[in-house]
Design a protein around this motif. Structure first.
Motif, PDB file in Angstrom:
ATOM      1  N   ILE A 268      -6.286   3.028  -7.643  1.00 35.53           N
ATOM      2  CA  ILE A 268      -5.023   2.329  -7.888  1.00 35.53           C
ATOM      3  C   ILE A 268      -5.186   1.228  -8.916  1.00 35.53           C
TER       4      ILE A 268
ATOM      5  N   ILE B  87      -6.787  11.689  -2.014  1.00 43.72           N
ATOM      6  CA  ILE B  87      -5.519  11.166  -1.520  1.00 43.72           C
ATOM      7  C   ILE B  87      -5.592  10.940  -0.010  1.00 43.72           C
TER       8      ILE B  87
ATOM      9  N   PHE C 149       0.317   9.773  -4.630  1.00 46.89           N
ATOM     10  CA  PHE C 149       0.710  11.073  -4.090  1.00 46.89           C
ATOM     11  C   PHE C 149       1.470  11.876  -5.138  1.00 46.89           C
TER      12      PHE C 149
ATOM     13  N   LEU D   4      -7.905   7.894   0.659  1.00 50.10           N
ATOM     14  CA  LEU D   4      -7.142   6.666   0.457  1.00 50.10           C
ATOM     15  C   LEU D   4      -6.309   6.329   1.695  1.00 50.10           C
ATOM     16  N   LEU D   5      -5.619   7.316   2.233  1.00 47.17           N
ATOM     17  CA  LEU D   5      -4.767   7.107   3.404  1.00 47.17           C
ATOM     18  C   LEU D   5      -5.592   6.796   4.656  1.00 47.17           C
TER      19      LEU D   5
ATOM     20  N   PHE E 225       0.834  -1.196   0.000  1.00 43.02           N
ATOM     21  CA  PHE E 225       0.000   0.000   0.000  1.00 43.02           C
ATOM     22  C   PHE E 225       0.872   1.250   0.000  1.00 43.02           C
TER      23      PHE E 225
ATOM     24  N   PHE F 180       0.513   4.093  -2.671  1.00 41.36           N
ATOM     25  CA  PHE F 180       0.100   5.402  -2.157  1.00 41.36           C
ATOM     26  C   PHE F 180       1.099   6.469  -2.580  1.00 41.36           C
ATOM     27  N   TRP F 181       2.375   6.149  -2.558  1.00 43.21           N
ATOM     28  CA  TRP F 181       3.403   7.099  -2.993  1.00 43.21           C
ATOM     29  C   TRP F 181       3.214   7.465  -4.465  1.00 43.21           C
TER      30      TRP F 181
END
Length: 212
Positions: A167, A69, A28, A72-73, A20, A24-25
């Protein structure tokens, strides 16, 4: 045997967090392309008709991108169901996830879906996705208020499966383009559905099998 299962479980959790974290990066990095506010970069380069003709498009777009974003986090932290040493951490990030999604991310995403690339089939998919995203999250919120935490957890998993479409959609796009080199508009029509349907089917399978 119990110790071995625990080791496998811990290893799986570590892989999940690392996986993840990587994706996620990447998300971002996509998000920061639009900071400061830019209307001529990345995805917006192919949406200039909407940018020019619809003054409300960019506010909806930025709202969706900038809040998603965090959705998602926060969603990832919420489904881990851990407090990480902070009192009520799970509850706080869950509330933040639900609030941002219901008020900002999903409504803005539904609006953007009306102008999705790929024609009617793509638009239909993205609008359905946005509506299901909103509904599953609202259902999870209702159940939490009623203190029905078992079904609340299941609906949060459904919601987060749809959140992850941000994603999986891009993953499918890379795979399809690499293997088949289709027309760009055909790609949108395929990934519009492929980005979220396998996610929700997998979650339903796991819920049915009582794995989640």
């Amino acid at each position: 045997m119990l110790l071995t299962k625990k080791k496998y479980s811990n290893a799986l959790k570590i892989l999940l967090i690392l996986g993840f974290g990587y994706f996620f990066w990447l998300m971002f990095q996509i998000t920061v392309e639009y900071i400061p506010l830019k209307a001529d970069v990345s995805f917006l380069m192919i949406k200039q008709t909407e940018v020019t003709d619809r003054p409300e498009y960019l506010p909806f777009f930025y709202t969706h991108v900038y809040t998603s974003i965090f959705v998602l986090l926060f969603g990832f932290f919420a489904i881990l169901r851990k407090n990480f040493g902070v009192q009520n951490f799970h509850r706080s990030v869950g509330k933040a996830y639900i609030f941002l999604l219901l008020i900002f991310s999903a409504p803005a995403g539904i609006y953007m879906g009306l102008f999705a690339n790929g024609g009617f089939f793509s638009k239909t998919s993205f609008v359905i996705l946005g509506c299901l995203w909103w509904f599953t999250t609202y259902k999870a919120y209702q159940l939490a208020k009623q203190k029905k935490f078992a079904p609340h957890k299941q609906w949060m998993w459904r919601s987060f499966a749809l959140t992850l479409s941000a994603i999986t959609l891009r993953m499918w796009k890379v795979i399809i383009v690499y293997l088949f080199h289709p027309n760009p508009m055909d790609v949108y029509q395929i990934i519009a559905w492929l980005g979220w349907i396998p996610n929700i089917l997998l979650i339903e399978f796991l819920i049915t099998k009582k794995i989640l």
